[in-house]
Write an enzyme that holds these catalytic residues in place. Sequence first.
Site, PDB file in Angstrom:
ATOM      1  N   ARG A  48       0.856  -1.180   0.000  1.00 21.68           N
ATOM      2  CA  ARG A  48       0.000   0.000   0.000  1.00 21.68           C
ATOM      3  C   ARG A  48       0.893   1.231   0.000  1.00 21.68           C
ATOM      4  O   ARG A  48       2.104   1.137   0.123  1.00 21.68           O
ATOM      5  CB  ARG A  48      -1.038   0.012   1.129  1.00 21.68           C
ATOM      6  N   GLY A  49       0.227   2.402  -0.153  1.00 23.60           N
ATOM      7  CA  GLY A  49       0.986   3.641  -0.332  1.00 23.60           C
ATOM      8  C   GLY A  49       1.040   3.927  -1.830  1.00 23.60           C
ATOM      9  O   GLY A  49       1.362   3.025  -2.629  1.00 23.60           O
ATOM     10  N   ALA A  50       0.728   5.174  -2.211  1.00 25.59           N
ATOM     11  CA  ALA A  50       0.529   5.489  -3.626  1.00 25.59           C
ATOM     12  C   ALA A  50       1.715   5.101  -4.532  1.00 25.59           C
ATOM     13  O   ALA A  50       1.534   4.382  -5.522  1.00 25.59           O
ATOM     14  CB  ALA A  50       0.185   6.972  -3.771  1.00 25.59           C
ATOM     15  N   ARG A  90      -7.732  -0.147  -6.592  1.00 22.14           N
ATOM     16  CA  ARG A  90      -7.859   0.964  -5.641  1.00 22.14           C
ATOM     17  C   ARG A  90      -7.967   2.252  -6.474  1.00 22.14           C
ATOM     18  O   ARG A  90      -7.051   2.591  -7.218  1.00 22.14           O
ATOM     19  CB  ARG A  90      -6.650   1.026  -4.684  1.00 22.14           C
ATOM     20  N   GLN A 194      -1.899   2.403   9.930  1.00 20.07           N
ATOM     21  CA  GLN A 194      -0.609   2.514   9.219  1.00 20.07           C
ATOM     22  C   GLN A 194       0.422   3.263  10.055  1.00 20.07           C
ATOM     23  O   GLN A 194       1.619   3.007   9.956  1.00 20.07           O
ATOM     24  CB  GLN A 194      -0.789   3.240   7.882  1.00 20.07           C
ATOM     25  N   ASP A 235      -2.137  10.890  -2.133  1.00 21.40           N
ATOM     26  CA  ASP A 235      -2.515   9.853  -3.097  1.00 21.40           C
ATOM     27  C   ASP A 235      -2.858  10.454  -4.446  1.00 21.40           C
ATOM     28  O   ASP A 235      -2.785   9.777  -5.470  1.00 21.40           O
ATOM     29  CB  ASP A 235      -3.688   9.035  -2.556  1.00 21.40           C
ATOM     30  N   ASN A 245      -5.591  12.360   0.534  1.00 21.19           N
ATOM     31  CA  ASN A 245      -4.661  11.550   1.324  1.00 21.19           C
ATOM     32  C   ASN A 245      -5.477  10.770   2.344  1.00 21.19           C
ATOM     33  O   ASN A 245      -6.714  10.904   2.422  1.00 21.19           O
ATOM     34  CB  ASN A 245      -3.591  12.435   1.995  1.00 21.19           C
ATOM     35  N   LYS A 246      -4.800   9.971   3.139  1.00 21.73           N
ATOM     36  CA  LYS A 246      -5.450   9.083   4.105  1.00 21.73           C
ATOM     37  C   LYS A 246      -6.510   9.798   4.941  1.00 21.73           C
ATOM     38  O   LYS A 246      -6.311  10.929   5.378  1.00 21.73           O
ATOM     39  CB  LYS A 246      -4.367   8.484   5.015  1.00 21.73           C
TER      40      LYS A 246
END
Length: 344
Positions: A48-50, A90, A194, A235, A245-246
């Site tokens: 995960r993570g862009a 995603r 996270q 993201d 973003n998150k």
Amino acid sequence: MAELFRPFWWHDNALHLIDQRVLPHREHVVACRSVDDVAAAIRSMQVRGAPAIGCTAAYGMLIAAQQAFAAGVRPHAALAAAQAQLDATRPTAVNLMWATARMRQAAAQLDGAELIERLHAEADAITAEDLAMCRAIGQHGVALIPPRGHVLTHCNAGGLATAGYGTALAPIRTAHEHGRPVHVYVDETRPFLQGARLTAWELQRLGISLTLITDSMAAVMMQQGAVDCVIVGADRIVANGDVANKIGTYGLAVLARAHDIPFYVAAPSSTIDLARSGGEQIPIEQRDPAEVTMCGGVAVAPSGVAVANPAFDVTPARLVSAIITERGVITAPYHEALPRHGGH
Ligand code: MRU
């Protein structure tokens, strides 16, 4: 040179990755040998993570071409199908669609062994470029860290979320490498944790001083003067400077503004989506309600309760003090500055 986290690597014709669902308790490596494996790893957030999902999707495209070649079927049809499958995993992080489109473009006009070789080189290049961009973000962003160096961050925008160095954590790592004082307040980042599971693990391994807080503690930390600045990843950054973003990032930006604390966003140009003009156009991923009703495998809510689980939010550009890219630091008006920093 400080230690790198390699969250994924190509070996023995397979994509290997550290399963980020089970960190920090277990360092378990999974091998993806099909497009289905890569798509499942991205969807389930084993990776995960862009930037990291962009790089790993690129290797997923390589696998699609290799398997088509071995089976004697047309690689271009297989690549189109793999792109559609990977892009659907995603929707919010634009790095994913950027990377699969780049792989399609690299394959155009080629066939056979030459196509495979070219795609392998392109996936490796996407990964190497990400590492270089993150290091440059660190070099540019380090100047924004105040002398006392108390930084609050959210989610994980570190080595695990990229090819190995991080975006929001890049200026922090660079400050630490330069011997400057730096202390990180790490939001735990409910519901997927996270911050608690991944950022705390990374910072500990790097020997960078940190304090883990629950998300609801950020306000009081700011009120007490403990936080000098906020740095988060992204993201997707759209043309007017709005930032996805998150989930929880928008709240932090509002809090930072209320306490007169700079709020910085760090991201490579692969995260900049100039085709969308404003944040309302960013697709927001909705995830499984069980991520909210369960914590560490334990139910924390009555069964059958209604749940919302948007994985991301959008911070309006007016709350962003500056955006740090591999090319430098941008301030408003973002619609003028962002095109000079790349994007697609
Ligand atoms: O759902 P995740 O864990 O993939 O979300 C990650 C984030 O929101 C990060 O801040 C963002 O991708 C930047 S990572 C360098």
